[in-house]
Design an enzyme around this catalytic site. Structure first.
Site, mmCIF file in Angstrom:
data_model
loop_
_atom_site.group_PDB
_atom_site.id
_atom_site.type_symbol
_atom_site.label_atom_id
_atom_site.label_comp_id
_atom_site.label_asym_id
_atom_site.label_seq_id
_atom_site.Cartn_x
_atom_site.Cartn_y
_atom_site.Cartn_z
ATOM 1 N N CYS A 23 -17.561 -24.575 7.452
ATOM 2 C CA CYS A 23 -16.569 -24.468 6.363
ATOM 3 C C CYS A 23 -15.245 -24.122 7.042
ATOM 4 O O CYS A 23 -14.822 -22.975 7.069
ATOM 5 C CB CYS A 23 -16.960 -23.374 5.390
ATOM 6 N N ALA A 24 -14.595 -25.104 7.603
ATOM 7 C CA ALA A 24 -13.604 -24.818 8.651
ATOM 8 C C ALA A 24 -12.153 -24.747 8.206
ATOM 9 O O ALA A 24 -11.340 -24.100 8.868
ATOM 10 C CB ALA A 24 -13.727 -25.863 9.747
ATOM 11 N N ALA A 25 -11.780 -25.444 7.140
ATOM 12 C CA ALA A 25 -10.353 -25.540 6.797
ATOM 13 C C ALA A 25 -9.821 -24.194 6.286
ATOM 14 O O ALA A 25 -10.541 -23.487 5.588
ATOM 15 C CB ALA A 25 -10.159 -26.610 5.731
ATOM 16 N N CYS A 72 -14.626 -13.327 3.214
ATOM 17 C CA CYS A 72 -13.514 -12.368 3.075
ATOM 18 C C CYS A 72 -13.680 -11.621 1.751
ATOM 19 O O CYS A 72 -12.757 -11.523 0.961
ATOM 20 C CB CYS A 72 -12.157 -13.045 3.217
ATOM 21 N N ASP A 127 -15.410 -29.665 6.826
ATOM 22 C CA ASP A 127 -15.063 -29.091 5.518
ATOM 23 C C ASP A 127 -15.406 -30.091 4.428
ATOM 24 O O ASP A 127 -15.379 -31.304 4.648
ATOM 25 C CB ASP A 127 -13.579 -28.715 5.445
ATOM 26 N N ASP A 145 -18.326 -19.781 7.481
ATOM 27 C CA ASP A 145 -17.269 -18.922 6.910
ATOM 28 C C ASP A 145 -17.155 -19.353 5.445
ATOM 29 O O ASP A 145 -16.302 -20.159 5.082
ATOM 30 C CB ASP A 145 -15.976 -19.157 7.694
HETATM 31 C C1 LIG Z 1 -13.166 -19.233 3.479
HETATM 32 S S1 LIG Z 1 -12.612 -20.861 3.569
HETATM 33 C C2 LIG Z 1 -12.757 -21.185 5.289
HETATM 34 C C3 LIG Z 1 -11.632 -20.641 6.103
HETATM 35 C C4 LIG Z 1 -11.668 -21.156 7.539
HETATM 36 N N1 LIG Z 1 -12.938 -20.933 8.158
HETATM 37 C C5 LIG Z 1 -10.580 -20.519 8.384
HETATM 38 O O1 LIG Z 1 -10.864 -19.583 9.123
HETATM 39 O O2 LIG Z 1 -9.441 -20.970 8.305
HETATM 40 C C6 LIG Z 1 -13.957 -21.744 2.921
HETATM 41 C C7 LIG Z 1 -13.843 -23.232 3.112
HETATM 42 O O3 LIG Z 1 -15.092 -23.793 2.707
HETATM 43 C C8 LIG Z 1 -14.849 -25.072 2.194
HETATM 44 N N2 LIG Z 1 -16.042 -25.454 1.425
HETATM 45 C C9 LIG Z 1 -16.352 -25.137 0.149
HETATM 46 N N3 LIG Z 1 -17.550 -25.654 -0.181
HETATM 47 C C10 LIG Z 1 -17.992 -26.308 0.924
HETATM 48 C C11 LIG Z 1 -19.153 -27.080 1.215
HETATM 49 N N4 LIG Z 1 -20.100 -27.253 0.297
HETATM 50 N N5 LIG Z 1 -19.277 -27.616 2.437
HETATM 51 C C12 LIG Z 1 -18.325 -27.440 3.383
HETATM 52 N N6 LIG Z 1 -17.188 -26.748 3.149
HETATM 53 C C13 LIG Z 1 -17.035 -26.185 1.945
HETATM 54 C C14 LIG Z 1 -13.571 -24.913 1.421
HETATM 55 O O4 LIG Z 1 -12.924 -26.152 1.275
HETATM 56 C C15 LIG Z 1 -12.785 -23.925 2.277
HETATM 57 O O5 LIG Z 1 -11.891 -24.616 3.092
#
Ligand SMILES: C[S@@+](CC[C@H](N)C(=O)[O-])C[C@H]1O[C@@H](n2cnc3c(N)ncnc32)[C@H](O)[C@@H]1O
EC number: 2.1.1.176
Length: 439
Positions: free
Chosen positions: A259-261, A380, A283, A328
């Site tokens: 979950c990188a973005a 978080c 993501d 994450d």
């Molecule tokens: C807490 S944020 C991640 C922050 C990131 N790791 C950083 O340090 O910048 C959670 C992310 O999970 C993504 N997300 C939500 N559901 C998801 C899924 N089913 N699979 C992959 N990514 C997902 C969201 O788009 C969001 O960007």
């Protein structure tokens, strides 16, 4: 009117479009062309009103014949802005706070209510040293009004932290956190960066306990400075930086960030890996991958590739392929209220949906971890529903994984595989990190 009119537009956008205050503020500052001190005042007004909303409404209701939430929009927002200036901004004379609020009512088409705005705000100004006390009989209700957090959350916190620490947490959420950056060790080191930032009028000091992080003061818009543009630093809370430290990633490894973005944990992992090895940053939302690519380009990182996909859906080509998998997870964000003040007004219902998504992500992520590899789950937020309860359930279902202890500098020291960070204890965002090892 500048700052106040823009602040009102932002608050109305939050109310009508359910926009997040930080995003609405950024967009509106751009549209209205506000910069410098006017932009700073506007930001202070928006954040101040959101942070103190329930307390402001409590005082407004003491001096207004109508219930605040029965007032025609945008009168309530205008009164909150006026009351905030009177009660919190010493450098704004009370008369200016009252008069500009009356003006705002007129230009918003509520001229007929300008007498009410004038009368209510004058009464607040006259009584500001002897405001009505908040009733203390109901502890949760008192704290909820005093620190403007929803009562359900205060009750939950009281059961976890007790009275004294709950109050400290709520107060920390209404404080301005320091701006923290991680040094890009591939381009510079802490000492050189501190000197370089000094040349730009920015005071930088090493973070009291998180290695590789600096606290900045006087940075203004950091993105305009050469050290930022040249990729020498990454804006990141120290708690987030700890994820790569706790994961223990090493140069040459294969890492999956599920979950990188927008990329913070991937970048931090790439620093720790000296940009050697392979980091796949995945993501759900393809449109968010651009942020990761842009960030990696600015920081000059070449070990990161991006991939769009639902982290809950199994990809056979990734089975047991990675030394470290980071989850994450999307979460309620209740640990970052000091940065996103309106997160506190999220509905408690989210707490029932999120753990289902978090569990599905973790279940699938486990299949990508190589034998002997590491799985790190982080959020978080600070509530056990999205943290310990998710990892406990995961470990019950996956006997091939166990929590794996780690050691950090004081004040954390040794941790038995999981850690909740708190602003009032650690000076970081509220955050949860759990390190698990595949046997
Ligand atoms: C807490 S944020 C991640 C922050 C990131 N790791 C950083 O340090 O910048 C959670 C992310 O999970 C993504 N997300 C939500 N559901 C998801 C899924 N089913 N699979 C992959 N990514 C997902 C969201 O788009 C969001 O960007």
């Amino acid at each position: 009117m500048g700052a106040r009119e823009t602040a009102l537009r932002v608050l109305m956008s939050c109310r009508n479009n359910h926009a997040w205050a930080d995003a609405a503020l950024k967009a509106q500052l751009g549209r209205d062309g506000l910069v410098g001190p006017e932009a700073a005042l506007c930001s202070r007004l928006v954040y101040g009103v959101v942070q103190n909303q329930q307390l402001l409404d409590f005082y407004l209701s003491a001096y207004c014949s109508q219930k605040p939430d029965h007032l025609q929009p945008p009168l309530l927002e205008i009164l909150r802005l006026g009351a905030y200036q009177i009660l919190y901004l010493d450098r704004v004379p009370d008369s200016a706070a009252v008069n500009t609020s009356v003006e705002l009512a007129k230009i918003s088409g509520r001229g007929q209510a300008s007498g009410l705005v004038n009368a209510v705000l004058r009464k607040i100004a006259q009584n500001k040293t002897a405001l009505p006390p908040i009733p203390e009989r109901d502890e949760a209700k008192y704290l909820s009004i005093r620190y403007s957090h929803p009562k359900w959350l205060v009750k939950r916190l009281l059961s976890i932290l007790g009275r004294e620490e709950t109050e400290a947490f709520l107060a920390a959420n209404n404080d301005t956190p320091p701006l923290t950056v991680q040094v890009n060790p591939l381009k510079t080191n802490a000492e050189s960066l501190i000197k370089e930032l000094e040349g730009w009028g920015v005071k930088a000091t090493p973070h009291p306990w998180v290695p590789g992080c600096l606290e900045l003061t006087g940075a203004g818009d950091l993105t305009t400075l050469a050290p930022f543009r040249e990729g020498k630093l990454l804006v990141q809370d120290p708690a987030a930086r700890l994820v790569s430290l706790i994961a223990g990633v090493q140069p040459g490894q294969k890492v999956l960030d599920l979950c990188a973005a927008p990329g913070g944990k991937s970048f931090s992992a790439a620093f720790a890996m000296e940009d050697k090895g392979e980091i796949v940053s995945c993501d759900l939302h393809e449109n968010k991958l651009k942020r990761i690519q842009e960030g990696a380009a600015r920081l000059d990182l070449t070990s990161i590739t991006t991939s769009a996909g639902d982290g809950r859906v199994f990809r056979p080509e990734w089975a047991e392929r990675f030394d470290t998998v980071l989850v994450d997870a999307p979460c309620s964000g209740l640990g970052i209220i000091r940065k996103k003040p309106d997160v506190r007004y999220k509905k408690a219902d989210d707490l029932f949906i999120l753990p289902v998504i978090q569990t599905a992500l973790l279940d699938n992520a486990a299949r990508y971890v190589a034998p002997g590899g590491v799985l790190v789950y982080s959020t978080c937020t600070i509530l056990p529903e999205e943290n310990e309860q998710v990892t406990d359930a995961f470990l019950t279902e996956h006997s091939d994984f166990c929590r794996d202890g780690f050691t950090l500098p004081a004040p954390v020291g040794e941790a038995e595989g999981q850690l909740t960070l708190w602003p009032q204890r650690h000076g970081t965002d509220g955050f949860y990190i759990c390190r698990m090892k595949r046997k």
